[in-house]
Scaffold this motif. Structure first.
Motif, PDB file in Angstrom:
ATOM      1  N   UNK A  57      31.136  45.368  19.159  1.00  0.00           N
ATOM      2  CA  UNK A  57      32.585  45.152  19.123  1.00  0.00           C
ATOM      3  C   UNK A  57      33.319  46.484  19.043  1.00  0.00           C
ATOM      4  N   UNK A  58      32.820  47.395  18.215  1.00  0.00           N
ATOM      5  CA  UNK A  58      33.452  48.712  18.093  1.00  0.00           C
ATOM      6  C   UNK A  58      33.377  49.464  19.416  1.00  0.00           C
ATOM      7  N   UNK A  59      32.210  49.409  20.067  1.00  0.00           N
ATOM      8  CA  UNK A  59      32.046  50.115  21.329  1.00  0.00           C
ATOM      9  C   UNK A  59      32.936  49.521  22.412  1.00  0.00           C
ATOM     10  N   UNK A  60      33.090  48.193  22.428  1.00  0.00           N
ATOM     11  CA  UNK A  60      33.955  47.556  23.419  1.00  0.00           C
ATOM     12  C   UNK A  60      35.399  48.005  23.197  1.00  0.00           C
ATOM     13  N   UNK A  61      35.786  48.114  21.944  1.00  0.00           N
ATOM     14  CA  UNK A  61      37.130  48.583  21.636  1.00  0.00           C
ATOM     15  C   UNK A  61      37.346  50.009  22.099  1.00  0.00           C
ATOM     16  N   UNK A  62      36.330  50.842  21.952  1.00  0.00           N
ATOM     17  CA  UNK A  62      36.442  52.226  22.378  1.00  0.00           C
ATOM     18  C   UNK A  62      36.449  52.341  23.889  1.00  0.00           C
ATOM     19  N   UNK A  63      35.753  51.433  24.573  1.00  0.00           N
ATOM     20  CA  UNK A  63      35.689  51.500  26.022  1.00  0.00           C
ATOM     21  C   UNK A  63      36.982  51.055  26.682  1.00  0.00           C
ATOM     22  N   UNK A  64      37.694  50.180  26.011  1.00  0.00           N
ATOM     23  CA  UNK A  64      38.940  49.745  26.614  1.00  0.00           C
ATOM     24  C   UNK A  64      39.872  50.928  26.702  1.00  0.00           C
ATOM     25  N   UNK A  65      40.746  50.895  27.678  1.00  0.00           N
ATOM     26  CA  UNK A  65      41.602  52.046  27.928  1.00  0.00           C
ATOM     27  C   UNK A  65      42.550  52.259  26.770  1.00  0.00           C
ATOM     28  N   UNK A  66      42.422  53.375  26.129  1.00  0.00           N
ATOM     29  CA  UNK A  66      43.285  53.744  25.017  1.00  0.00           C
ATOM     30  C   UNK A  66      43.952  55.059  25.383  1.00  0.00           C
ATOM     31  N   UNK A  67      45.119  55.264  24.866  1.00  0.00           N
ATOM     32  CA  UNK A  67      45.837  56.483  25.169  1.00  0.00           C
ATOM     33  C   UNK A  67      45.778  57.419  23.987  1.00  0.00           C
ATOM     34  N   UNK A  68      45.403  58.674  24.238  1.00  0.00           N
ATOM     35  CA  UNK A  68      45.156  59.627  23.170  1.00  0.00           C
ATOM     36  C   UNK A  68      46.427  60.189  22.544  1.00  0.00           C
ATOM     37  N   UNK A  69      46.251  60.750  21.375  1.00  0.00           N
ATOM     38  CA  UNK A  69      47.195  61.558  20.651  1.00  0.00           C
ATOM     39  C   UNK A  69      48.663  61.221  20.749  1.00  0.00           C
ATOM     40  N   UNK A  70      49.436  62.165  21.285  1.00  0.00           N
ATOM     41  CA  UNK A  70      50.883  62.053  21.188  1.00  0.00           C
ATOM     42  C   UNK A  70      51.495  60.966  22.056  1.00  0.00           C
ATOM     43  N   UNK A  71      50.691  60.186  22.752  1.00  0.00           N
ATOM     44  CA  UNK A  71      51.263  59.162  23.611  1.00  0.00           C
ATOM     45  C   UNK A  71      51.704  57.923  22.844  1.00  0.00           C
ATOM     46  N   UNK A  72      51.440  57.873  21.569  1.00  0.00           N
ATOM     47  CA  UNK A  72      51.970  56.776  20.778  1.00  0.00           C
ATOM     48  C   UNK A  72      53.426  57.087  20.509  1.00  0.00           C
ATOM     49  N   UNK A  73      54.257  56.067  20.580  1.00  0.00           N
ATOM     50  CA  UNK A  73      55.707  56.203  20.523  1.00  0.00           C
ATOM     51  C   UNK A  73      56.282  57.285  19.644  1.00  0.00           C
ATOM     52  N   UNK A  74      56.146  57.145  18.355  1.00  0.00           N
ATOM     53  CA  UNK A  74      56.766  58.093  17.409  1.00  0.00           C
ATOM     54  C   UNK A  74      56.240  59.506  17.629  1.00  0.00           C
ATOM     55  N   UNK A  75      54.931  59.637  17.784  1.00  0.00           N
ATOM     56  CA  UNK A  75      54.341  60.956  17.969  1.00  0.00           C
ATOM     57  C   UNK A  75      54.819  61.606  19.269  1.00  0.00           C
TER      58      UNK A  75
END
Length: 173
Positions: free
Chosen positions: A36-54
């Motif tokens: 489950x953890x690996x599947x979560x990591x494999x899904x497309x996630x956006x790194x670092x400052x791409x989260x709204x506030x950051x």
């Protein structure tokens, strides 16, 4: 004495079987959690400052820019959340089909096509979001935006699988 030895042997046999069952169940639970953890990591996630506030802080947005960004970011996050959820479900379905004794290759092809369609939709949403954010940035902020988005649009991980020596040893980098 013979009956006493038999009871002792059976008792130890039961203890060994109980320990074996407990360790088997623990191993299964561990592997499920790891997968489950690996599947979560494999899904497309956006790194670092791409989260709204950051990202807003990284780009040093003004109050007016922040207001415009909030609207675009909210829409983007809702859209990609649904797409990522569908991607994970499709990937899980594909992997489940592949694990069957006789996987249905037609079903695998359909699921793979669906994964491709979803990934395309994700990239389209991402580039459209990028363009909307770029519109509200000044030149200096656009340069920072480019650096922040670079990992999303490039792949510099090299080959995913590498051959080593004569034998085929697969290495997932």
């Amino acid at each position: 004495m013979r009956a006493e030895q038999k009871v002792k042997f059976l008792t130890w046999g039961v203890v060994v079987l109980v320990l074996l069952n407990v360790s088997t169940i623990a191993t299964i639970i561990y592997h499920i959690q790891t997968e489950k953890k690996q599947m979560g990591l494999r899904s497309e996630r956006y790194p670092g400052p791409l989260k709204g506030r950051e990202l807003m802080e990284h780009l040093d947005f003004t109050a007016q820019q922040r207001e415009s960004f909030h609207s675009h970011n909210r829409d983007f996050m809702e859209a990609i959340s649904d797409i990522n959820r569908s991607l994970n479900e499709s990937r899980n379905n594909l992997f489940a089909e592949l694990q069957k004794a006789k996987p249905d290759t037609i079903k695998c092809n359909l699921i793979s096509s669906d994964i491709g369609r979803l990934h395309k939709a994700l990239k389209i949403k991402t580039y459209r979001f990028y363009l909307e954010v770029k519109k509200i940035c000044n030149e200096e902020q656009q340069a920072k935006l480019n650096r922040a988005f670079a990992p999303v649009f490039s792949f510099d991980g090299g080959q995913q699988f590498r051959h080593r020596g004569r034998g085929h040893h697969w290495n997932n980098d």
